[in-house]
Design an enzyme around this catalytic site. Structure first.
Site, PDB file in Angstrom:
ATOM      1  N   ASN A   1       4.126  53.304  -6.778  1.00 10.44           N
ATOM      2  CA  ASN A   1       4.699  53.329  -8.126  1.00 10.44           C
ATOM      3  C   ASN A   1       4.284  52.072  -8.874  1.00 10.44           C
ATOM      4  OD1 ASN A   1       6.828  51.200  -7.574  1.00 10.44           O
ATOM      5  ND2 ASN A   1       7.446  52.769  -6.073  1.00 10.44           N
ATOM      6  N   TYR A   2       4.821  51.883 -10.065  1.00 12.16           N
ATOM      7  CA  TYR A   2       4.348  50.817 -10.944  1.00 12.16           C
ATOM      8  C   TYR A   2       5.102  49.488 -10.791  1.00 12.16           C
ATOM      9  CZ  TYR A   2       1.921  54.562 -13.438  1.00 12.16           C
ATOM     10  OH  TYR A   2       1.105  55.616 -13.762  1.00 12.16           O
TER      11      TYR A   2
END
Length: 421
Positions: A212-213
């Site tokens: 994810n970010y």
């Protein structure tokens, strides 16, 4: 807190960072300390004894004796006078000599005879700092001699390279000394707190992964905010671009890239903790059958990936959490949603609060500008589970920097600890 009346012996070695010694002396004197300085010959190439003597109001010592009259500069007396011996900047050469017990200048003789606590602030190029010999020498000083290591910072170095090796700033060093002298005055002194941060990486094959970010900025800021208040912090970090900028002496970083690794790291350490902040963006699913070889692209057939659930770390720790008595643990979780607070996001956060047996949960939503992954700001709501605080009691914070949000969360955790006493 101040350093009023403290005797600080400052050792300055031959690094370009020696210019910071002037600012460091001013900060120490302003904080009330009495400072005396001993320099190596090489340090004189970067800053003059006259400059430092003017600032500290004492003669600066370089040699074991004055060659003009034979007067002896007693390294023994220096060690007896000092309440703390601070070597800043400390070069790789001086650190190596300290580890080996070499005493070929006044600064090193003073180190070997010092009865007071000693700390070093390394300053060198990034490759010198990360060289195994330097790291081994620092570990010798840390373990054998109980020398405090004031971790260098990341940034642009004199060589033009960018990396870890810059000496900590004078204000950071002063704050470190305050913690050394007066730890009992810090509100979280004696508390051990686990913090998770960053993104987990779930391998698909040797070159691809599910993630994810998350950059880890929020979790790292929380770890520093807790350390600033006196806590001993274990930071279990997944993949993160964030780095610690201070309090490296109080934050132990444990790398755990996958959800499984992070769970194991937390399960081993959580029982010994007084509390935890679960801030990491842990993958909810991981590939069920990660491939040992790189998957070869097929332009016709779709690629199907079977995923299986990962362990919910916060929930797992919630099941073994101590909830009563003097050893009660305080735990705080995070809930990042895409839905706005009034469109189901807040309610989902409350359900997670109960399901994971948390004391509080920090809710934020990507629907609000300035919140979420990657940026330097966040907008959060702290939702309290304690019935005494009112059912679903909330503290809504305005848009702030992540460091300010971290400070608010650390202060909130302090109040929760106070309620357990």
């Amino acid at each position: 807190m101040s350093l009023s009346g403290r005797h600080i012996l400052l050792g300055v070695t031959g690094s370009i960072a020696a210019y910071k010694a002037a600012m460091l002396i001013r900060s120490l004197v302003k904080a009330g300390a009495e400072v005396r300085v001993v320099m190596t010959q090489a340090a004189r190439d970067f800053v003059t004894p006259l400059t430092l003597a003017t600032l500290c109001k004492h003669p600066v010592l370089v040699d074991n004796f004055d060659p003009t009259n034979g007067a002896w500069n007693s390294h023994v007396s220096l060690g007896e006078w000092a309440d703390h011996y601070l070597i800043a900047p400390a070069t790789a050469n001086t650190i190596a000599k300290m580890a080996a017990g070499v005493a070929d200048n006044l600064l090193l003789c003073s180190y070997l005879s010092a009865r007071c606590p000693v700390s070093v602030a390394p300053a060198m190029d990034l490759d010198m700092y990360r060289h195994p010999a330097t790291q081994a020498n620092l570990e010798i000083l840390r373990q054998r001699d109980r020398v405090g290591i004031i971790e260098p910072r990341d940034g642009e170095l004199a060589s033009g390279l960018v990396g870890k090796g810059r000496m900590a700033e004078p204000d950071e060093i002063c704050a470190y000394l305050r913690r050394v002298f007066e730890p009992e005055e810090q509100p979280l002194h004696g508390k051990k707190i686990l913090v998770t941060a960053g993104a987990t990486i779930e391998p698909i094959d040797p070159v691809r992964f599910v993630s994810n970010y998350s950059t880890g900025k929020m979790g790292y800021a929380i770890a520093e905010a807790l350390a600033e208040r006196g806590a001993e912090v274990v930071l279990v970090s997944g993949h993160a671009t964030a780095q610690l900028s201070q309090y490296g002496d109080r934050v132990e970083v444990v790398s755990a890239l996958s959800a499984a690794e992070m769970y194991e790291a937390c399960a081993q350490r959580f029982p010994a903790m007084d509390g935890a902040v679960f801030c990491a963006a842990v993958a909810d699913y991981t590939p069920a059958h990660p491939m040992q070889e790189k998957y070869k692209h097929d332009p016709v057939e779709p690629f199907r990936l079977e995923l299986e659930p990962t362990v919910d770390i916060a929930a797992a720790m919630g099941r073994i959490k101590r909830t009563a008595g003097a050893g009660r643990q305080v735990t705080i979780g995070f809930a990042l949603e895409t839905a706005a607070a009034d469109r189901g996001g807040r309610e989902y956060a409350r359900r997670k609060l109960e399901a994971k047996n948390l004391d509080a949960i920090v809710f934020n939503t990507l629907s609000e500008a300035g919140a979420g992954f990657g940026g330097d700001t966040n907008r959060v709501t702290i939702i309290d589970r304690d019935p005494a605080a009112g059912a679903g009691a909330e503290i809504r914070l305005p848009l702030k920097s992540k460091r300010e949000v971290a400070a608010d969360i650390a202060d909130y955790m302090m109040r929760k600890f106070a309620q357990t006493c």
